[in-house]
Design a protein around this motif. Structure first.
Motif, short mmCIF file in Angstrom:
data_model
loop_
_atom_site.label_atom_id
_atom_site.label_comp_id
_atom_site.label_asym_id
_atom_site.label_seq_id
_atom_site.Cartn_x
_atom_site.Cartn_y
_atom_site.Cartn_z
N ALA A 70 0.84 -1.20 0.00
CA ALA A 70 0.00 0.00 0.00
C ALA A 70 0.87 1.24 0.00
O ALA A 70 1.85 1.32 0.74
N LEU A 79 -2.90 0.20 -4.22
CA LEU A 79 -2.70 -1.08 -3.55
C LEU A 79 -2.16 -2.14 -4.49
O LEU A 79 -2.25 -2.03 -5.71
N TYR A 121 -5.14 -7.31 -3.43
CA TYR A 121 -6.34 -6.87 -2.71
C TYR A 121 -7.55 -6.72 -3.63
O TYR A 121 -8.68 -6.59 -3.16
N LEU A 138 -6.20 -3.42 6.09
CA LEU A 138 -4.89 -2.77 6.04
C LEU A 138 -4.60 -2.05 7.35
O LEU A 138 -3.47 -2.07 7.86
N TYR A 175 -4.74 -0.23 -8.55
CA TYR A 175 -4.01 -1.42 -8.14
C TYR A 175 -2.83 -1.64 -9.07
O TYR A 175 -2.91 -1.38 -10.28
#
Length: 268
Positions: A207, A216, A220, A238, A259
């Motif tokens: 992260a 992220l 995830y 998190l 992401y």
């Protein structure tokens, strides 16, 4: 739609989708009273010799330096694991067993096909549009042919329902949680999983913020169902492992902006 474009689209979908949990009932049996232990000294010795942390905190594997002796020791360890009747062990030993087996087999697959730029280049899985080695039946335990995906999605995830497993399994890629420099031990498993989760969440790969936006790991996204089922659940997860500075930033965030994932080999 052009055939070439259609093929590229299918391959892209394959790389960005994760299998669902699909319990393999055969592996649920355990002996709660068992005191038998799996011996992982050989695996720890291998990891200590060939896995090193770089300046960014990423554990890299010196695949190119693993000679015939190292390969033979790894193969012997995997043969030992495959000879175990894991049904006769308690659940703690079983969970550590499957994690170590997954990681050791992944390393062996890389060594068998080295040099490769990415594990995605090891196209041994069955099916027209499959990429990587994850669906190939590369192991045999108790007479059952088993793939890496079987271990992750049909055994570990549906039996233990522990999202920290995602921090323990290593897919030989740069963006993966670190391949630890020691085998997972049943007696210390809970603490080791917590430590792995904390390390990844607080790393750039897990992260980070870009201009105030939360970015992220793709993990995830692929496994959102294991991290609360939505972005709010992911952020809450998190926060459980975030250090104070990151936790403070997460408290002000309600959504994920993007992401990332780097499939390059985690090699030195």
């Amino acid at each position: 739609m052009r055939p070439v474009f259609f093929l590229a689209l299918l391959l892209a979908c394959t790389c960005n989708a994760a299998p669902s949990k699909d319990l393999w009932d055969f592996w649920q049996t355990h002996d709660v009273n068992s005191t038998q232990t799996v011996q992982n000294i050989a695996w720890t010795q291998f990891l200590r010799q060939y896995v090193h942390e770089n300046k960014q905190g990423v554990n890299l594997v010196a695949y190119s330096k693993v000679g015939q002796t190292g390969k033979a020791k790894l193969a012997k360890y995997l043969t030992y694991l495959q000879g175990i009747n894991i049904h006769l062990y308690n659940t703690e030993q079983q969970e550590a067993y499957w994690i170590n087996l997954y990681n050791a087999e992944t390393v062996e697959l890389i060594l068998q096909h080295f040099p490769v730029k990415s594990i995605l280049d090891i196209n041994i899985s069955p099916g027209w549009f499959a990429r990587g080695p994850w669906d190939a039946k590369v192991l045999t335990i108790e007479g059952q042919k088993i793939s890496l995906n079987d271990i992750e999605h049909r055994i570990l995830r549906p039996i233990w329902h522990d999202n920290r497993i995602h921090y323990a399994l290593n897919c030989a890629s740069y963006s993966c949680p670190n391949l630890q420099r020691q085998a997972y031990a049943a007696k210390k498993l809970n603490a080791m999983l917590d430590k792995a989760a904390e390390a990844y969440v607080n790393s750039y790969r897990g992260a980070h913020f870009e201009n105030g936006s939360l970015m992220l790991s793709k993990i995830y996204d692929w496994y959102q169902v294991d991290f609360g089922g939505n972005e709010k659940g992911v952020i809450q997860h998190l926060a459980l492992y975030a250090k104070p500075a990151l936790k403070l930033k997460l408290a002000k965030i309600v959504s994920v902006s993007g992401y990332n994932y780097n499939w390059n080999l985690n090699g030195e």
